[in-house]
Design an enzyme around this catalytic site. Structure first.
Site, PDB file in Angstrom:
ATOM      1  N   GLU A 346      31.160  20.500 -44.335  1.00 31.55           N
ATOM      2  CA  GLU A 346      30.633  21.811 -44.733  1.00 31.55           C
ATOM      3  C   GLU A 346      31.290  22.394 -45.987  1.00 31.55           C
ATOM      4  OE1 GLU A 346      29.206  23.628 -40.505  1.00 31.55           O
ATOM      5  OE2 GLU A 346      31.331  23.739 -40.910  1.00 31.55           O
TER       6      GLU A 346
HETATM    7  C1  NGO Z   1      30.778  22.190 -37.033  1.00 29.43           C
HETATM    8  C2  NGO Z   1      31.716  22.781 -38.046  1.00 29.43           C
HETATM    9  C3  NGO Z   1      32.878  23.514 -37.403  1.00 29.43           C
HETATM   10  C4  NGO Z   1      32.408  24.416 -36.284  1.00 29.43           C
HETATM   11  C5  NGO Z   1      31.629  23.598 -35.286  1.00 29.43           C
HETATM   12  C6  NGO Z   1      31.111  24.443 -34.153  1.00 29.43           C
HETATM   13  C7  NGO Z   1      32.006  20.557 -37.947  1.00 29.43           C
HETATM   14  C8  NGO Z   1      32.486  19.197 -38.204  1.00 29.43           C
HETATM   15  N1  NGO Z   1      32.176  21.596 -38.736  1.00 29.43           N
HETATM   16  O1  NGO Z   1      31.376  20.898 -36.807  1.00 29.43           O
HETATM   17  O2  NGO Z   1      33.566  24.250 -38.381  1.00 29.43           O
HETATM   18  O3  NGO Z   1      33.517  24.982 -35.648  1.00 29.43           O
HETATM   19  O4  NGO Z   1      30.551  22.942 -35.881  1.00 29.43           O
HETATM   20  O5  NGO Z   1      30.390  23.735 -33.224  1.00 29.43           O
END
Ligand code: NGO
Length: 540
Positions: A346
């Protein structure tokens, strides 16, 4: 969570636990599950454990623990001795037996045996042989012996897990279990950044995971909301960046001494800790701690919300790589394990070109300090370092292109850790009424978490690229050990089975019966698990 327990009214329920047995895994006709075995003294069948063992040959009369039982350990192995002490620690409170450790002959005793000749048992396999004459646990490596002890626990009545004296008999069915894992990487992740968890809380989770032969604990040590590990060269990361959490609580961080305590405890339970410093995104806590890390030289405020994707390290700045080098150097020096996880998910506030440039610079730093890169699967959009592992966290309906990108990397030698969010994200709600958790990947009931095959999961990725599975527990909504337990259990047990047991044992109907038999055990351990209606639980 484990509470001190009064002496329970237990014997009746033991009958039900013992009756929960099924025949050897994956073989023979389905047992009639509606009729409990009325025999009080029938020990649990050897195959009745989670994860399902590789092979079971039942036969002969059971082994019985007595007040005179000794635990005999090969004296020359310190690790075997420690495992013997650990086993005694599990058995003494509930049996009330002395169970002294000895290296002399121990007729009728439990023998822990390490043998370098047992090549077929590999690094983690074991054999358990049970007969009235004695119980022998054999392994090539201490990890295998430790896993054998977990199997032994599960073969004894659930009451063995209680911390006050219970009534026996304490029997293990006769025969042999020979067992090795499918995957070398069987992980669970705990996000200690969104909410901080103390050393004791992490230790408790380690103990619970070890029971099911999980062997990796991935700690998500930094994120926008908190930096949780002391770094001497950048002290404000922890003292300021660690000073809050989601919702604005006090947060916290591990001193190096505390972190080493976690590592030591994990090692004593044969879990390797995989530390993660998430970058270049998910870095608000670091950016807030040091203004100079920001492209504009201005520190943002600390963050206590739950948005993602708004922060980025300053990719063009040289100082960024001094910072990353210092952090990874100190972390590598603390880390006995093989891996450093560098996040990479992300990075919505980092351009693609910057992302690729950043990963090109940072991955060699990991290698320089003798470690292997792990990253979330977005790393495959850059150039993964040789030997890197990509952790896949997509969904069934992740785009074909994204899956293809990961599969391509897998064909080119990048290993995969599978953590599909709509299967094994432990922070997903079980259903719409689950009071904790998120639902962006949908609801994940117990069957959904178990009923998929890691080997054939990602189209176009060779089965040989799959290093294993890992169940992440993100903690936006999770702030106590009870919360951890409720969201992890029983789903993480299914993940442990997917990681350990051969694909040929995979069968939801058989699994849910074996899982049901774990109910009284989890109760005895004080684990506040979710009583899924999909599982025919027996009361304990
Ligand atoms: C995503 C995000 C995290 C969140 C999570 C919540 C990843 C790899 N990045 O997973 O920052 O906490 O979802 O489910």
């Amino acid at each position: 969570m484990r509470q001190p327990r009064a002496l329970p009214r237990l014997f009746g329920s033991l009958l039900l636990v013992a009756a929960a047995g099924i025949a050897a895994i994956g073989a023979g006709p389905a047992p009639d599950r509606s009729v409990p075995d009325p025999s009080a003294s029938t020990p649990r069948p050897l195959g009745q454990i989670v994860p399902a063992p590789a092979s079971v040959s039942p036969g002969g009369a059971p082994y019985t623990l007595t007040p005179w039982t000794r635990i005999r350990v090969d004296q020359h192995s310190r690790e075997a001795q420690q495992i013997g002490t650990y086993l005694a620690g599990v058995l003494r409170p509930s049996t009330g037996y002395a169970l002294p450790l000895t290296d002399g002959p121990a007729p009728g005793g439990i023998r822990l045996r390490l043998s370098a000749d047992e090549r077929a048992l590999g690094d983690e396999g074991y054999r358990l042989q049970s007969s009235p004459a004695g119980l022998t646990l054999t392994a090539r490596k201490p990890a295998g012996l430790f896993h054998a002890v977990q199997t032994l626990r599960q073969l004894l009545p659930a009451a063995v897990e209680k911390d006050a004296r219970q009534r026996g008999p304490w029997q293990v069915a006769g025969g042999t279990v020979t067992d090795t894992p499918r995957y070398a990487y069987r992980g669970a992740m705990l996000d200690v950044s969104r909410h901080f968890f103390t050393v004791d809380q992490v230790k408790l989770y380690i103990d619970q995971l070890a029971l099911y032969k999980i062997n990796k604990l991935h700690l998500h040590l930094s994120d926008d909301q908190g930096w949780r590990i002391a770094i001497d060269s950048w002290p404000r990361l922890a003292t300021y960046g660690g000073s809050t959490q989601v919702g604005g609580g006090p947060g916290g961080y591990y001193t190096k001494a505390q972190y080493k305590e976690i590592l030591g405890y994990a090692a004593s339970r044969y879990l390797e800790v995989v530390p993660e410093i998430d970058m270049p995104g998910h870095t608000n806590a670091a950016l807030a701690s040091y203004a100079q890390l920001n492209c504009n030289g201005v520190a943002p405020p600390l963050y206590t919300g739950t948005d993602v994707g708004f922060s980025s390290l300053c990719v063009p700045k040289a100082l960024t790589y001094d910072f990353v080098d210092d952090v990874l150097r100190e972390l590598a020096a603390l880390t006995p394990g093989k891996y450093l996880h560098i996040g990479g998910d992300e990075a919505h506030s980092t351009s693609h070109a910057d992302y690729v440039a950043f990963m090109d610079k940072v991955q060699p730093i990991v290698a320089k300090y003798g470690k292997t890169v792990v990253g979330w699967h977005q790393l495959t959009g850059a150039t993964p370092a040789k030997g890197a592992l990509a952790q896949y966290w997509g969904l069934d309906d992740t785009s074909a292109e994204e899956k293809a990108q990961v599969a391509r990397a897998a064909r080119n030698g990048t290993g995969l850790i599978l953590s599909p969010a709509d299967r094994i994200y432990l922070d997903m709600k079980y259903n719409k009424d689950t009071p904790l958790g998120l639902d962006w990947a949908g609801f994940v009931e117990v069957r959904r978490a178990y009923d998929w095959d890691p080997g054939g999961y990602l189209p176009g990725a060779p089965a040989s690229a799959v290093a294993g599975v890992e169940a992440p527990l993100w903690s936006e909504t999770i702030s106590t050990s009870d919360h951890i337990e409720f969201m992890a259990f029983p789903r993480v047990v299914g993940v442990a089975e997917l990681g350990w047991s051969a694909a040929s044992t995979h069968d939801w109907e058989a699994y849910r019966v074996r899982l049901a038999a774990q109910g009284p055990r989890m109760e005895a351990l004080g684990i506040d698990f979710y009583r899924s209606p999909q599982v025919p639980w027996r009361s304990g």
